[in-house]
Design a protein around this motif. Structure first.
Motif, PDB file in Angstrom:
ATOM      1  N   VAL A   1       0.810  -1.198  -0.090  1.00 30.72           N
ATOM      2  CA  VAL A   1       0.095   0.003   0.014  1.00 30.72           C
ATOM      3  C   VAL A   1       0.924   1.322   0.015  1.00 30.72           C
ATOM      4  N   VAL A   2       0.653   2.249  -0.880  1.00 30.14           N
ATOM      5  CA  VAL A   2       1.758   3.075  -1.305  1.00 30.14           C
ATOM      6  C   VAL A   2       1.185   4.489  -0.929  1.00 30.14           C
ATOM      7  N   PRO A   3       1.889   5.506  -0.859  1.00 28.76           N
ATOM      8  CA  PRO A   3       1.678   6.825  -0.711  1.00 28.76           C
ATOM      9  C   PRO A   3       0.665   7.472  -2.140  1.00 28.76           C
ATOM     10  N   GLU A   4      -0.266   8.251  -1.859  1.00 28.41           N
ATOM     11  CA  GLU A   4      -0.941   9.051  -2.755  1.00 28.41           C
ATOM     12  C   GLU A   4      -0.144   9.992  -3.249  1.00 28.41           C
ATOM     13  N   THR A   5      -0.494  10.270  -4.563  1.00 28.90           N
ATOM     14  CA  THR A   5      -0.011  11.237  -5.295  1.00 28.90           C
ATOM     15  C   THR A   5      -0.893  12.276  -5.754  1.00 28.90           C
ATOM     16  N   ASP A   6      -0.502  13.245  -6.656  1.00 24.98           N
ATOM     17  CA  ASP A   6      -1.710  14.151  -7.271  1.00 24.98           C
ATOM     18  C   ASP A   6      -2.512  13.522  -8.257  1.00 24.98           C
ATOM     19  N   ASP A   7      -1.887  12.387  -8.847  1.00 28.59           N
ATOM     20  CA  ASP A   7      -2.460  11.786  -9.850  1.00 28.59           C
ATOM     21  C   ASP A   7      -3.100  10.589  -9.505  1.00 28.59           C
ATOM     22  N   GLN A   8      -2.543   9.850  -8.270  1.00 29.07           N
ATOM     23  CA  GLN A   8      -3.006   8.546  -8.016  1.00 29.07           C
ATOM     24  C   GLN A   8      -3.673   8.618  -6.581  1.00 29.07           C
ATOM     25  N   LYS A   9      -4.546   8.095  -6.324  1.00 31.67           N
ATOM     26  CA  LYS A   9      -5.344   8.405  -5.266  1.00 31.67           C
ATOM     27  C   LYS A   9      -6.218   7.225  -4.696  1.00 31.67           C
ATOM     28  N   ALA A  10      -6.162   7.110  -3.228  1.00 39.08           N
ATOM     29  CA  ALA A  10      -7.132   5.810  -2.705  1.00 39.08           C
ATOM     30  C   ALA A  10      -8.498   6.273  -3.092  1.00 39.08           C
TER      31      ALA A  10
END
Length: 570
Positions: free
Chosen positions: A516-525
């Motif tokens: 489970v990885v950190p969210e980015t501006d483009d990739q979100k939970a």
């Protein structure tokens, strides 16, 4: 001054005043410390390092020189301020405040050259000049130099922020709710469905909410005393994850009484006949102790609370499988070790010959990667740690066909274990690719020296093996379980390591493990309207390889799996 040191200074310097102010409120000293550092920490940390007096430090906690069109609230310009009653007097104070502060803070050197520029934010929490018309005395009499006055203004605004977030009737706030209230304090209103990426966006790309959450977690690791000290002496590069939640001791303690299986803990006191695992939140092993919260002797379910491998759970369990403990004991809470063991049962890696390089382009094997220039996670801030983890994901490039280490074979073999190991390995977190055999563990536990020999004293670890390893050895190496997807994603967003692992019912069949990885501006939970995570942002090797994907589908509850767990590591 680094964030930990600055927040420690703040809590130590103002601790008594803060404690008195938040008593009886839903707020905490740590929440106020986080907001203070986010608002003006970049100023007062410099001033404290320069050994200015406390009074001078407070006086120079001013900032925010943005005018229209970047600002819509009064005053949008010098002209609008001067036109207000006593506005000319206020401008002189506001202008001089900027001049005085800019002597110490280089980022204001350019703006201070403009004679029409002045400060809009006053005090360590940045009470805004938009309130000048209704509260001129605070600004004209420089009441921002009084920490108690600043705290008083902040608490009023936080109450208003709670009201805007429809939380006004709550007597206590979760840490997540505190962050949303802080975001509302900054921008008027927070939308929980968007997570913490809300509010002012700083030059490093981090949002107000993300920063407040990081500083809140840091503050929670710092005890107030003389001198200030870290509660946990973790390395500066470790993510500031919260300690396990304790379970309040009572006399109403029960023990799980099952044979040959686990006891399912459910989010509701019912079983869905069409999908019996739909509301399962944990599998409680035999002997697990729980505290009864509610329920009578004749009830089918008891509401219970417990801690499992460091994860706090509250739910409903079948009463017939709970046996009263005659002599009630405190529920043990597993805390992860701050330092991995250096003697006894220690970490092990597959030995390699001198000069041997293990590459992503090679087929999967028991070796850990050692390519030249491979990235790692070793930063001190959440923003930098998250950026490093993103770089690791991109470098591993699990979806790239040339990286044979992660590609599924024609026979159906997949390599989720190798990929998750590599992700953790580059992040400086131990998740074994190989582990000691039972016989070797017995020798190591006796203090004997054991040579790692493949197939004799060490074996490769598949996903099913990693499920058991985390349960049996994970806390010794800094891992602990967590109870919800929200907590799991929050840990990852601090630059920590999160994984989901599921064990197959049939041991010869493949389990599954993902990062489970950190969210980015483009990739979100994925989140619901309340802000709870319904689909964590995952990265995996498997039948399908992907760097990022968030889906509400809870794959770990599939019929093929016997048990599953969420784990986090700083």
């Amino acid at each position: 001054m680094k964030p930990r040191d600055a927040i420690a200074w703040f809590k130590t310097t103002f601790g008594d005043t803060l404690e008195e102010a938040v008593a009886g409120t839903p707020f905490s000293v740590d929440m106020l410390a986080a907001i203070a550092y986010q608002e003006t920490g970049y100023i007062w940390s410099v001033l404290v390092d320069k050994q200015l007096s406390l009074q001078k430090v407070l006086e120079l906690c001013v900032g925010d020189t943005i005018d229209a069109p970047g600002r819509s609230e009064f005053p949008t310009s010098k002209a609008q301020l001067v036109a207000a009653p006593r506005g000319q007097e206020m401008f002189r104070i506001a202008r001089q405040a900027l001049v005085d502060m800019a002597q110490y803070i280089p980022s204001y050197t350019k703006v201070v050259r403009n004679p029409d520029k002045f400060c809009h934010g006053y005090g360590i929490f940045q009470y805004d000049l938009q309130f000048f018309k209704d509260d001129p005395a605070f600004f004209l009499e420089k009441k921002w130099c009084d920490i108690a006055a600043c705290i008083g203004k902040l608490l009023v605004e936080l109450r208003e922020a709670m009201r805007r977030q429809c939380l006004a009737n709550k007597s206590a706030l979760s840490d997540t709710e505190k962050v949303y209230v802080a975001i509302a304090y900054n921008k008027g209103r927070a939308k929980p469905a968007l997570g913490f990426k809300q509010g002012y966006k700083s030059d490093d790309g981090r949002y107000y909410g993300e920063n407040v959450f990081e500083y809140l977690r840091i503050a929670q690791t710092i005890g107030v005393g003389a001198p200030a000290k870290l509660v946990a002496t973790s390395a500066l590069t470790r993510a500031p994850l919260p300690p396990p939640t304790p379970v309040e001791a009572t006399d109403d303690v029960y023990e799980v009484d099952v044979r040959g299986s686990t006891l399912r803990l459910r989010s509701e006191p019912r079983i869905d006949k069409r999908d019996p695992r739909a509301n399962v939140i944990a599998e409680l092993p035999a002997g697990q102790m729980v505290v009864r919260i509610s329920g009578k002797k004749a009830d089918e379910f008891f509401e219970v609370e417990t801690s499992l491998n460091g994860a706090h759970f509250r739910g409903f369990a079948a009463a017939e499988y709970l046996r009263p403990v005659k002599v009630p004991k405190a529920i043990p809470v597993v805390a992860p070790a701050a330092v991995a063991p250096t003697a006894g049962i220690v970490a092990v890696y597959m030995p390699r010959e001198a000069g041997m390089i293990t590459r992503r382009a090679d087929s999967a094997g028991p070796y850990s990667l050692n390519e030249p220039g491979q990235p790692q996670r070793d930063a001190e801030s959440a923003a930098e740690r998250c950026a490093q983890l993103a770089a690791i994901i991109d470098w591993l490039a699990v979806d790239k066909p040339a990286h044979k280490r992660y590609q599924p074979t024609g026979g159906g073999t997949t390599f989720c274990n190798a990929y998750t190991h590599d992700y953790c390995f580059l992040a400086n977190v131990y998740l074994p690719r190989v582990w000691w055999t039972p016989g070797a563990i017995e020798q190591l536990a006796k203090g004997e020296t054991v040579e790692p020999l493949y197939g004799k004293t060490i074996d490769e670890q598949r996903a099913n093996d990693l499920f058991r390893w985390l349960r049996d050895f994970g806390p010794r190496f800094g891992w602990r379980q967590t109870g919800t997807l929200t907590k799991l994603q929050e840990a990852a967003n601090l630059g920590g390591i999160g994984i989901i692992v599921a064990q197959r019912k049939i041991d010869g069949k493949s389990g599954h493990i993902v990062a489970v990885v950190p969210e980015t501006d483009d990739q979100k939970a994925k989140r619901d309207s309340d802000g709870s995570v319904t689909g964590a942002l995952q990265s995996q090797a498997g039948v399908t390889n992907f760097r990022y994907r968030a889906t509400p589908t809870q794959w770990w509850k599939g019929d093929q799996f016997a048990d599953s767990a969420f784990w986090i590591h700083a």
